[in-house]
Every structure is written in C-alpha cells, then in structure tokens.
Design a protein around this motif. Structure first.
Motif, short mmCIF file in Angstrom:
data_model
loop_
_atom_site.label_atom_id
_atom_site.label_comp_id
_atom_site.label_asym_id
_atom_site.label_seq_id
_atom_site.Cartn_x
_atom_site.Cartn_y
_atom_site.Cartn_z
N GLU A 122 -2.49 4.22 4.67
CA GLU A 122 -2.10 2.86 4.31
C GLU A 122 -1.66 2.07 5.53
OE1 GLU A 122 -2.99 4.65 0.83
OE2 GLU A 122 -1.70 5.48 2.38
N LEU A 123 -0.94 2.73 6.45
CA LEU A 123 -0.52 2.05 7.67
C LEU A 123 -1.71 1.72 8.57
CD1 LEU A 123 2.75 4.01 8.56
CD2 LEU A 123 2.49 1.89 7.27
N ALA A 124 -2.68 2.64 8.62
CA ALA A 124 -3.89 2.38 9.42
C ALA A 124 -4.68 1.21 8.84
CB ALA A 124 -4.76 3.63 9.46
N PRO A 171 8.87 1.69 0.83
CA PRO A 171 9.02 2.71 -0.23
C PRO A 171 10.39 3.38 -0.23
CG PRO A 171 6.91 2.95 0.89
CD PRO A 171 7.72 1.97 1.69
N PHE A 172 10.93 3.63 0.96
CA PHE A 172 12.25 4.26 1.04
C PHE A 172 13.33 3.31 0.51
CE2 PHE A 172 9.62 6.30 4.24
CZ PHE A 172 9.87 7.64 4.02
N ALA A 173 13.21 2.02 0.87
CA ALA A 173 14.17 1.04 0.37
C ALA A 173 14.07 0.90 -1.13
CB ALA A 173 13.92 -0.32 1.05
N ALA A 174 12.85 0.90 -1.67
CA ALA A 174 12.66 0.79 -3.12
C ALA A 174 13.23 2.00 -3.84
CB ALA A 174 11.18 0.61 -3.44
N GLY A 227 0.81 -1.22 0.00
CA GLY A 227 0.00 0.00 0.00
C GLY A 227 0.84 1.26 0.00
N SER A 228 1.89 1.28 0.81
CA SER A 228 2.74 2.48 0.88
C SER A 228 3.51 2.69 -0.42
CB SER A 228 3.72 2.35 2.06
OG SER A 228 3.03 2.29 3.29
N LEU A 229 4.00 1.60 -1.01
CA LEU A 229 4.74 1.74 -2.27
C LEU A 229 3.81 2.25 -3.37
CD1 LEU A 229 7.40 1.32 -3.74
CD2 LEU A 229 6.72 -1.04 -4.19
#
Length: 862
Positions: free
Chosen positions: A373-375, A350-353, A56-58
């Motif tokens: 997305e985290l919720a 997302p940061f790693a990607a 979701g975050s990505l």
C-alpha cells in the motif's frame, strides 16, 4: 557570488554531457539555501500521499483483521449453507465425518410484546455445540444452555439490548415468537460470528433449535437459512480447509451447499470494504491531482527565482539539458521529502485508528506497516510530481540568457521543447494506467480518469476563455475594475492557477453534496411515496386466502398484491458450471449465493416482454424461464439458452423463453427470474405480499394493522418500509460523514494550492504595487482592485463547479446508482459560496502583505 561562480564552473565543466555526479553535486549545493518557496509543494504532495497511503493501509488492516479472525467470524474452518431446508441425514453424516459440526438456523420473525407491540427481529437458533470457535458475551454471564433451556413450558431467549428498548421490556419479561412464549433471560453483548451474517434489519434474538421447532415458525418453504459450521481436528492448514470443501462438494454434489471458508468469512463485507476503499482512494487521488497544480506553481516560481542562477550557468557554457537536470534533481529531492512525509503519516493512520476507535470499531483491525500500500501511494505521488514538474522545468531549456533577464518586464508564453511535452504526457498516462489497474473496479476507475482529464482540460479552457474575454471587454471607467480586468489577463496572471486549484476541488465537493442529497431524497421522500407500507413474508399457501381477507377487513382501502416466492442459486449457465462463467463485474452478484425466484401464468406487473413470447397459462411442456434483459445480457443469455438453478435442494433445468424490461421504480413485486408454473408443481412454497395505502397512512394505522396481522398469523414476517428506510438512513448518514471527511482533504489541498499560487505571484505583485503606489495609487484603491479581481475569478470558478459538479452527480446517480437525481440548490450553493469566500479572503490576505511593502526598498533594486 563565489558559490554561484563555483556552480557555474562545475556546470561548464559538465558541458553538454551533464555527468550525474556533477549534476547531483550542483543540485545539493543549490539546496543548501533550504526549502523556501516549497512549503506548499511539500504539503500538497504529503497531503495527497498521506490520504492514499492511509486509506489503503487502513483497508488492508481491516482486511487482514477479517482474515486473521476469519475462523472466529465464520464460526469454524468452513461453513455450508442451505436455503429453505435442513441437510438430510446423509448430508449431515458427510459433514460429521469431517470434524466437529454445529448447526444454526437463521430467519426473520416478529417478536410480540404483552402490550401488543411487535417488531421485526433476526432470529437465530443454535444447537448445543454453538459456538465452535470464540465465545458469546452475555449479561448476566451464565452458561448459554441454561439461559436457552425450557422451564415450566417456557423457553429462554438471549436478545440484543436494542429489542428491550424497542418494545420497552427488561430482562425477565416475555415475548411471543410464532406460537411460543419466550422468557428474556439475558442480553447479548457480543456475538462472535455476527459479521458473517451480514446486514440485519432487526435486533438479534438467540434461541435453541428445539425452541425454534416448537414455535411453528418452520413451515415448508419458510425463508430460513440452515448453516453448518465445521471445525477440523487440530490446527488445520488452508490447504486442508480447501480439501474439506472440495470433498463435501464432491460427496454431496446434489445438496446445493453454499460453501465458505475461514479465508472469506464475510465476503459481502469485504466487497463493500473494497468498494469504499476504492472510492476514498479516488478522493485521495483527486486531492493529489489538485495538489499537482500547486506542484506546478511551486516549480514555476522556483524557476522564476532562479533566473540569475540559470543565466549564469548558461553564460559559462552549461547546456539547457544540464540546467534542466540540475533543477530536476533539486525538485526530485524535495518531492521525495514530501512523499516521505506523506508515507509516514499514512502508515501511522491504522495505528491511530486502532487506538482511537478500539471501543467503537465493529470490525477487527490489524494495524501494521503494509509495504504494498505504501509503494502504491509512493507511485501515485511520484508520478503526480513528475507529471506536473516536467512542463514548467522544461520551459527554461532553450531560453536564451537575454530572454531570462527580459522576463522581469516582459514574461512571454513559451512552450517547452517536444521532449518535455512527451515526458509530461507519458507521466500522465502512467498515472492514469496505475489508477485503473490498481483499482477494485476498473470500470469506475476508468470513468474517474476520463472525468478528471476532461475536468482539467475544461478548467484550463475556462481560464483561457476568461483571460481572453477580460482582454477584449471595454475598459470600465472605474480605476479599480480596470486594474482588476488587467490583472486577470496580463502575462503571468494568477487566473489559470486559481481556476484550476479551486475548480477541481469544487467540482468534487458539489458532486458529493448532490449525490448525498439525491440518496437522502430517494430514501426519505420518493421511496416512501412509491413503496408499499409493508412487505409480508412467509405467508403459507394454505393461509393466503385468510390473510387476504384479514387485510381487506382491517384496511379495505389498501392495495394488496401477493406472489409465490422461493429462493434458488445458479448451478450452470449454458451447460457451463457457474464457477467458470465470466460475467460483467457489475452483475457478478447474481451468481453469488441465492436469489429470489417465482412462477407466474402472466407477466408480473411493472415488467414488459421485449424479446420472445410469454408462455400459455396451461403450459405443460419444458420448464421455461423469463429473465430481466439487463441481467440476461450480462450473463450472455439469449432466447433458447438453458440454465440450471437449485431450488429446495432440487436442480431444475429451464430454457430462456423471453426477456423483460422491469420498471423497478414502480416498487412493485418483481423478480429477475420468473419460471413457468410447471417448474414447481407440488413443491412447498411461501408467498410474498405487499400492502400499500394509496393516500398514505399514519403510524397509528400502520402499527394497528401490523399488530392485528402478526397476532392472527404467528408465522408471518413483516417488514415495515419506514423502519427499514430509517435503518438504511443511519448507514447512509455514517457513510456520508466518512465521505465528507475524506473530501475535506481535497478542499484543504485546494486551499493550499490557492495560497501557493498567491505566494508564487507575490514577487510580481510587489513590483506592480510599488510602481502603482509611486504613481499615486492608495493602498485601499489597490486593495479594492485586488478584491474585484479575486471576486471575479471566484465567481467564474463557482459557476463552473456548480455546473460540472451537478453534471457529474447526475451521471453517477442516473447511470451508476440508477436513482433519480435531485438538485439541492442550498447545498450546492453553499459549496460555491465557500469557494468564492476562500478565493477573496486568501487573495486579500496576500494582497495586504504585498501592499505593506515600502516602495523605497524595492525601487532601490530596480
């Protein structure tokens, strides 16, 4: 013992009321012993939540990246597109009055090298104002106007490096486009507005608008898209952009512009991203549900380890409700820890990607921490934990103290009281509701929820059936097999846990494997056999007879079929503007942009009139249209209804005369909408033709025909099916790789659950092994018995996974993708073999540890 006494005293003082403060204090005291036995619990929750939060975050990062870079991707604040024709002087003046404007023409054409080789290219003609926003990266880096200018009668072109490789050319060489020769003066390393154009089937070739006109590729009815980008003065707000689009649509209402703003610069890409995100979320949710089995196992083992504590609490006056709330608080605290670990990992994805794929990712990515997305991932994790916790925790509520102690030698099956059953059902219902309403396509999500529940119930029934069968089978003479069968059906057997954990993961793995093999078989075997060798576009009506003669001369055995082809977009349906029409999401694509249309005196080959009647060959009355029945039903159209379509800048009204069933699998030329011939009387149009070799043809013959036809007809556009399928195969391969990587999460969850189930049953297995070893059983005999038990369970699970996974793949391919299902015994069998090996291997590892225990230490405590 003092801690236990203090705990009991506090519980007794709490009595039946179970004050929250007392419950939480006792739970905190109980948790001082650490998280022993809850490692799998934590990992299962963390893994599933991380998958959902990460996907979701990505996706949100990519979506926000598209929106943030929307102005660059679109090439302006707004764009207005037309098919087949340029904007009139009045329409262009309307746009020029709003801000700075750049006009672009995009079409497919054939690039011909001096060697005679040719290839399909995506031709883009730009004016001197392009790009209004962003910049093109060129090699060598020179002004674009100089590179595209005419020199000594030869225009320049900037090309994708792939074109040089495909035609074995280099910068400075020349190619032919239409009737003109172009010098390749630079390569296009980066095109700022590339994403807004969508998927292309050939390398990009950039030329000037003057060069395109000189090439004579622009013919009346040519399949060319004219796009006009507008940049408003200053830093325009979103409201100003929306007002711009509204003003143009009002002032040039008859133009038929397809308008797009910087907020939806690449709508097709965003739709595909949303669909793929939903699929990966479903895979993550599957992993979470598989992990839920591990959660239930861990909680059941936790209750088993806490027998003495529960007995003490009840013996000093604690109620069953108090006991339940104390241990629920403990499990909830550990669940929150596991979810927090998963959220942290998912938020970091997302940061790693962005760091790892910064030079490879073709999409703008805006990594950030996205609370929504985290919720959502938190809600999925919490509901899953609750759904799989209430039942095992609730079973201890009404059990008397004596029964808790007796469970060590006579564990009986108990159902929790109705309140806990209802709580479990409500948690499952909430999880299912969230999965449906939080999804991009609720129909697909609903199918998944129903399928997941059905698979879960089916696996539980399979486990019960295996246990019942093992109990009723004749006792074999071999001691090892006798012990294996007894272990499968005895009270507290691992059968339900093993079948559930591996079964769900294996169903998904087999289904994805077979879906992938079906798609690849369709692309590599069935479509090439059914499809023609070539699709030829932009055949002028004046040259159609000459084209037909050339094909029959060069390929007398080929099958040639050609029809008129135009492009049109819906304006209204049954008098209602198309923007206000409600339609099934599966068919929403029909109302977006332009669609291919044709006209004919007779029904097209491969279609059958099923409602209404076809018009007469000399029909001269009202304009009539024939619709594909499935599309008509989705749009709510019946015989006699009226529609309006914009074609060549002219709005045409038509009445639905009949509905057809189209056999798309024949790969003939067919259209969703076929008009009566009087609809386009006197209108310029091009023809679409297909050429097929019934017995097949080798590459040399196909390329020879392509070379001769493109040389004889410079304006011709040819799509070679083999090349198009090769491009699609690359895309499918990349998607399949991503899907397999995501599915590995489910497989890891299955392994974790299996390992947790084995660990949870270790205490009882040690007790049994000690007794059997005391009675004379050897370590190897017991190991053989365990191996037989796990092999039987793995075999049952593998068979179930093969059958149900195959049925799921068949349902998806036949009913959703609408392609032929192809069973791949090698791929499906390999997945089943992996499942069997995992079961046996992990089981034997656990058994070896159990058998390594010395009887004396355990007998001393009996």
């Amino acid at each position: 013992m003092s801690d236990l006494a203090a705990t009991g005293g506090a519980a007794a003082r709490a009595g039946g009321s179970a004050f929250p403060g007392v419950v939480l204090r006792i739970a905190a005291r109980e948790l001082r012993g650490g998280v022993q036995g809850f490692v799998v619990f934590l990992l299962c929750l963390a893994l599933g939540v991380a998958a959902i939060a990460g996907v979701g975050s990505l996706a949100r990062g990519l979506t926000e990246g598209l929106q943030r870079e929307g102005r660059v991707i679109l090439g302006g604040d707004a764009s207005f597109s037309l098919i087949h024709r340029e904007a009139t002087a009045q329409e262009r003046a309307t746009l020029d009055a709003k801000g700075r404007v750049s006009g672009i023409a995009a079409m497919r054409a054939m690039a011909r090298a001096p060697s005679g080789d040719s290839t399909l290219v995506e031709l883009k003609a730009v004016d001197g104002a392009w790009p209004l926003v962003g910049a093109a990266t060129l090699d060598p880096a020179r002004p674009l106007a100089d590179l595209l200018a005419e020199r000594d009668g030869v225009y320049g072109a900037v090309v994708d490096p792939a074109l040089l490789a495909r035609l074995n050319l280099k910068v400075g060489d020349r190619v032919e486009l239409g009737v003109s020769t172009f010098e390749l003066r630079a390569t296009l390393e980066r095109e700022p507005d590339q994403l807004s154009a969508g998927l292309g089937f050939g390398p990009r070739v950039l030329v000037s608008d003057a060069a395109l006109r000189a090439s004579e590729l622009l013919q009346p009815g040519s399949l060319v898209r004219w796009t006009y980008r507008v940049v408003l003065p200053g830093a325009a707000s979103d409201d100003q952009v929306a007002a711009l689009i509204a003003d143009v649509e009002r002032e040039a209402k008859d133009a038929g512009f397809e308008a797009r703003s910087r907020l939806n610069a690449a709508p097709q890409l965003e739709r595909n991203l949303n669909r793929f995100t939903q699929f990966l979320t479903i895979v993550g949710l599957t992993a979470l549900i598989v992990g839920g089995v591990g959660v239930a196992n861990a909680v059941a083992a936790f209750v088993d380890r806490k027998r003495e504590t529960i007995a003490t609490l009840k013996s000093v006056g604690a109620s069953g409700r108090t006991v339940f709330l104390i241990h629920l608080a403990e499990v909830a605290a550990l669940g929150l820890l596991g979810i927090a670990i998963g959220l942290a990992a998912g938020a970091a994805i997302p940061f790693a990607a962005a760091w790892a794929l910064k030079d490879l990712l073709p999409l703008p990515l805006a990594p950030s921490v996205f609370p929504r997305e985290l919720a959502l991932a938190f809600a999925y994790g919490a509901l899953t934990a609750l759904a799989f916790t209430f039942w095992p925790l609730g079973r201890a509520h009404d059990v008397p103290v004596a029964a808790l102690f007796r469970d060590q030698v006579d564990p009986g099956r108990r159902w929790p009281r109705s309140a806990y059953i209802v709580a479990t059902v409500l948690a499952v219902a909430a999880l299912a509701t969230l999965a449906v309403y939080a999804s991009y396509d609720r129909r697909i999500a609903g199918i998944f929820v129903v399928a997941a529940i059905a698979a879960f119930v089916a696996l539980r029934l399979v486990a019960s059936g295996v246990m019942a069968l093992a109990a009723r089978l004749p006792r074999p003479k071999t001691v090892e097999l006798k012990l294996a069968l007894a272990n499968i059906h005895r009270p507290g057997a691992l059968t339900p846990s093993v079948v559930l954990s591996l079964g769900l993961g294996l169903v998904l793995l087999v289904a994805l494997t077979l879906i992938d093999s079906s798609i690849r078989r369709q692309l590599s075997n069935e479509l090439p056999q059914k499809a023609p060798a070539f699709f030829f576009l932009d055949i002028p009506s004046a040259e159609r007879d000459a084209f037909d003669e050339a094909v029959r001369r060069d390929a007398p055995d080929a099958e040639l079929n050609s029809v008129p082809m135009l492009r049109g977009s819906f304006v209204s349906i049954k008098g209602q503007p198309v923007d206000e029409v409600s339609v099934d999401p599966e068919f929403r694509w029909a109302l977006r942009g332009d669609r291919g249309v044709t006209f004919a005196e007779t029904p097209p080959e491969g279609s059958k009139v099923v409602e209404g009647e076809w018009w007469a060959k000399d029909h001269a009355g009202d304009v009539l249209v024939s619709f594909d029945r499935r599309l008509a039903n989705a749009l709510g159209l019946v015989i006699g209804d009226e529609i309006e379509v914009n074609v060549l800048g002219r709005t045409i009204g038509a009445k639905v005369a009949n509905l057809r069933e189209i056999a798309w699998e024949t790969m003939g030329i067919n259209f969703f909408m076929v008009f009566s011939p009087n609809a386009f009387a006197g209108a310029p149009y091009m023809n679409l033709a297909t050429v097929a070799f019934p017995g097949g043809a080798d590459d040399a013959r196909e390329l020879g025909l392509l070379r001769d036809l493109t040389k004889a007809f410079p304006s011709l556009t040819a799509v070679r099916v083999k090349d198009a399928l090769a491009s699609i195969n690359v895309i499918v391969g990349n998607l399949a790789l991503a899907i397999r990587a995501a599915s590995a999460v489910t497989l890891v969850a299955s392994v974790l659950v299996l390992a947790g189930a084995l660990a949870a049953g270790r205490r009882r297995r040690v007790y049994e092994a000690v007794v059997l070893k005391t009675l004379g059983a050897t370590r190897w005999r017991l190991l053989a018995a365990f191996a037989a038990e796990y092999a039987l369970l793995g075999l049952v699970t593998a068979v179930f996974g093969l059958v149900v996974g195959s049925l799921a793949a068949w349902g998806v391919t036949s009913n959703i993708m609408r392609i032929d299902f192809a069973f791949d015994p090698l791929g499906a069998g390999f997945a089943a073999l992996v499942s069997l090996m995992l079961t046996v291997t992990l089981g034997l590892i656990g058994a070896w540890r159990v058998l390594g225990e010395t009887p004396a230490r355990h007998l001393r405590n009996l």
